[in-house]
Each structure stands twice: as structure tokens, then as C-alpha cells.
Scaffold this active site. Structure first.
Site, PDB file in Angstrom:
ATOM      1  N   ASP A 210     -13.437  -5.924   1.587  1.00  0.00           N
ATOM      2  CA  ASP A 210     -12.180  -6.359   0.996  1.00  0.00           C
ATOM      3  C   ASP A 210     -12.390  -6.300  -0.518  1.00  0.00           C
ATOM      4  O   ASP A 210     -13.156  -7.097  -1.074  1.00  0.00           O
ATOM      5  CB  ASP A 210     -11.846  -7.778   1.453  1.00  0.00           C
TER       6      ASP A 210
ATOM      7  N   THR B  16       4.179   6.919   4.797  1.00  0.00           N
ATOM      8  CA  THR B  16       2.944   6.291   5.278  1.00  0.00           C
ATOM      9  C   THR B  16       3.303   4.911   5.820  1.00  0.00           C
ATOM     10  O   THR B  16       4.479   4.536   5.883  1.00  0.00           O
ATOM     11  CB  THR B  16       1.906   6.136   4.144  1.00  0.00           C
TER      12      THR B  16
ATOM     13  N   TYR C 114       3.644  -5.031  -9.084  1.00  0.00           N
ATOM     14  CA  TYR C 114       3.058  -3.816  -8.507  1.00  0.00           C
ATOM     15  C   TYR C 114       3.235  -2.639  -9.470  1.00  0.00           C
ATOM     16  O   TYR C 114       2.292  -1.888  -9.730  1.00  0.00           O
ATOM     17  CB  TYR C 114       3.713  -3.496  -7.164  1.00  0.00           C
TER      18      TYR C 114
END
Length: 282
Positions: free
Chosen positions: A59, A183, A148
């Protein structure tokens, strides 16, 4: 034989990078959070291509695990010739609707991991005078669509700066800036994208193929398709007030509303024709 390390390699663009690189004879180091899925993907690739596939569960928002990946990039015995920084994910909701801890973990994955792994890879590659780094960014970095987008803006500028610093070393850095790609990304973030026209979507194999071609030529920016290269240029030169109006977080809300209206229209049409299509109607 060349070796590539791909982060976020069990889904989306990362998975496509893994398959295409294996198809060109690259040994692989696959990095992702889901260890079971990593082993499954590794076995599938080994069954098809005669390459070595190493799995490295991590991670990347966890600093100790990130450091293990960075150490792997500096291995002089089994060196990595290509680093693909692809790991990333989106969060659904406005900035204030999401706990700050979630934002921090996302930023650690989208930016800190790119910084740390690029530093480790570039340092090792420069010593060998050979190597390439592909950082998966996004055209969202030219917009004002929340944290983002801001993180992707950082990835693009960072990669451009790194590419200039690496000139003459035999090592290159390329930022991949796709638009909307088919995706699992949006589904995993619970984002409804029904409102987008089909023409806006790109297929993952095409995006990855173009990225690898551009990286092999030493291109600093890779923007697949003419339509997105045009959109990128328009976004960069347009007045920022216009960019803010068109691409702020409110834009996503408007798109969601459009998707809901579209779904309702489809449902209404089905209801309208349903009596003539049902088997129980004489």
C-alpha cells in the site's frame, strides 16, 4: 532482458502496462495492495509470456511499505529499467464531504509515492546511464476539479522538471496524460459517468501503447489522441476564470445530474414499450 516495475498493476492502465510489457519481453515487478490478485495476475502473465514476474504487495500510502518498493528499485543485481508510477484512485464527494485523513492517504499515493519512487529509480538509472520513468498523470491536472486534479497537476509539472534534470544522462521521464479511459477507475470510486458521450472515452490498450511509444522516443508529455491533445492545449491557454467555471467540482455534480436524467429517459422508454414486449400480454 529489460525489467519493468509497475505500480497499481492489477487493474486498469497498470494491468494493461503489465501485459504489454510482458508481450515485448520485459521481466516484471508488479506492485499493488491486493496480494491475492497480484499472484493471480502474475500467474496469468507467466502462462502466456516467457518472462519472470515478481510480486511486491504494498500500500503506497504506507511509508514503510513504500520504502520497500523504493529499495527494490535500487537493486544493482536485478535492476529495473522502466518504472511506471500508475497507482492511484479517486474519492467521491466534495472536499469538505470527505474526511481529511482520506485526502491525506490519497495524496500520499498520488504524489508522495511518485516522488519517492522516481527519486530511487532515477538515482539508480543515472548510475547505469540507462532507464525510463513513466508517471501516469491526467488531463484533469489542467482543470480545477478538486484535490485529485491538483495532485495530477503536481505529477505533470514534477515529471517535466525531472525530464529536464535528466537530460544527457541516458534516462528519460514521461508524463502520461490520458483523458477518460475505459477502466475500473470510476467504478471503484462509485462515480457515475453515464453522462459522457461515447466519443470521449479511450481504450486502455491504445493509451498504454501510445505511452510506451512516446517514452521510447524520450517524449516528456504523452497525450493519446488528437482530441485530447487539442483539449489539453485549450485548457492550458484558456482564461483561468473560464477553466474554473467549466471544470470546478460542481461540473461533476452537473454531469451526475445529466446521467440521472439520461437513465430516467431510458427507463421511461422501456416502460412505454414494455406492454408489447411482455410474454404475459396476449
Amino acid at each position: 532482458m529489460a525489467r519493468a516495475l509497475v505500480t497499481g498493476s492489477t487493474t486498469g492502465l497498470g494491468l494493461e502496462f503489465a501485459w504489454q510489457l510482458a508481450g515485448t519481453g520485459h521481466d516484471l515487478v508488479l506492485v499493488a495492495r491486493d496480494e491475492n490478485r497480484l499472484h493471480t495476475v502474475a500467474e496469468q502473465i507467466r502462462d502466456v509470456h516467457p518472462v519472470q514476474v515478481e510480486v511486491l504487495p504494498a500500500d503506497l500510502s504506507d511509508r514503510p511499505r513504500l520504502d520497500k518498493v523504493a529499495i527494490r528499485l535500487t537493486d544493482p543485481v536485478e535492476p529495473v529499467d522502466l518504472l511506471v508510477n500508475n497507482a492511484g484512485y479517486g474519492l467521491r464527494g466534495g472536499f469538505l464531504e470527505i474526511p481529511v485523513e482520506d485526502h491525506e492517504r490519497q495524496m500520499d499515493t498520488l504524489m508522495r509515492a511518485v516522488l519517492v519512487l522516481s527519486h530511487a529509480a532515477a538515482g539508480s538509472m543515472v548510475q547505469r546511464r540507462k532507464g525510463a520513468i513513466i508517471n501516469v498523470s491526467s488531463l484533469a491536472g489542467y482543470t480545477t476539479a478538486g484535490p485529485y486534479a491538483a495532485s495530477k497537476s503536481w505529477v505533470t509539472v514534477f515529471t517535466e522538471s525531472l525530464a529536464m534534470e535528466l537530460q544527457g544522462t541516458g534516462v528519460t521521464a514521461t508524463a502520461l496524460l490520458p483523458g477518460f479511459v475505459q477502466t475500473e477507475f470510476h467504478e471503484r470510486a462509485s462515480m457515475r459517468m453515464d453522462g459522457l458521450p461515447r466519443i470521449t472515452w479511450l481504450k486502455a490498450p491504445f493509451v498504454v501503447e501510445q505511452a510506451l511509444k512516446d517514452a521510447s522516443k524520450g517524449a516528456v508529455l504523452s497525450i493519446p489522441s488528437v482530441k485530447y491533445r487539442t483539449a489539453g492545449e485549450v485548457s492550458r491557454i484558456a482564461p483561468r476564470s473560464m477553466v474554473r467555471a467549466l471544470t470546478s467540482p460542481n461540473w461533476y455534480g452537473r454531469m451526475q445530474q445529466k446521467a440521472v436524467r439520461k437513465a430516467r429517459r431510458r427507463a421511461s422508454k422501456r416502460d412505454l414499450h414494455a406492454p408489447w414486449q411482455r410474454d404475459d400480454v396476449p
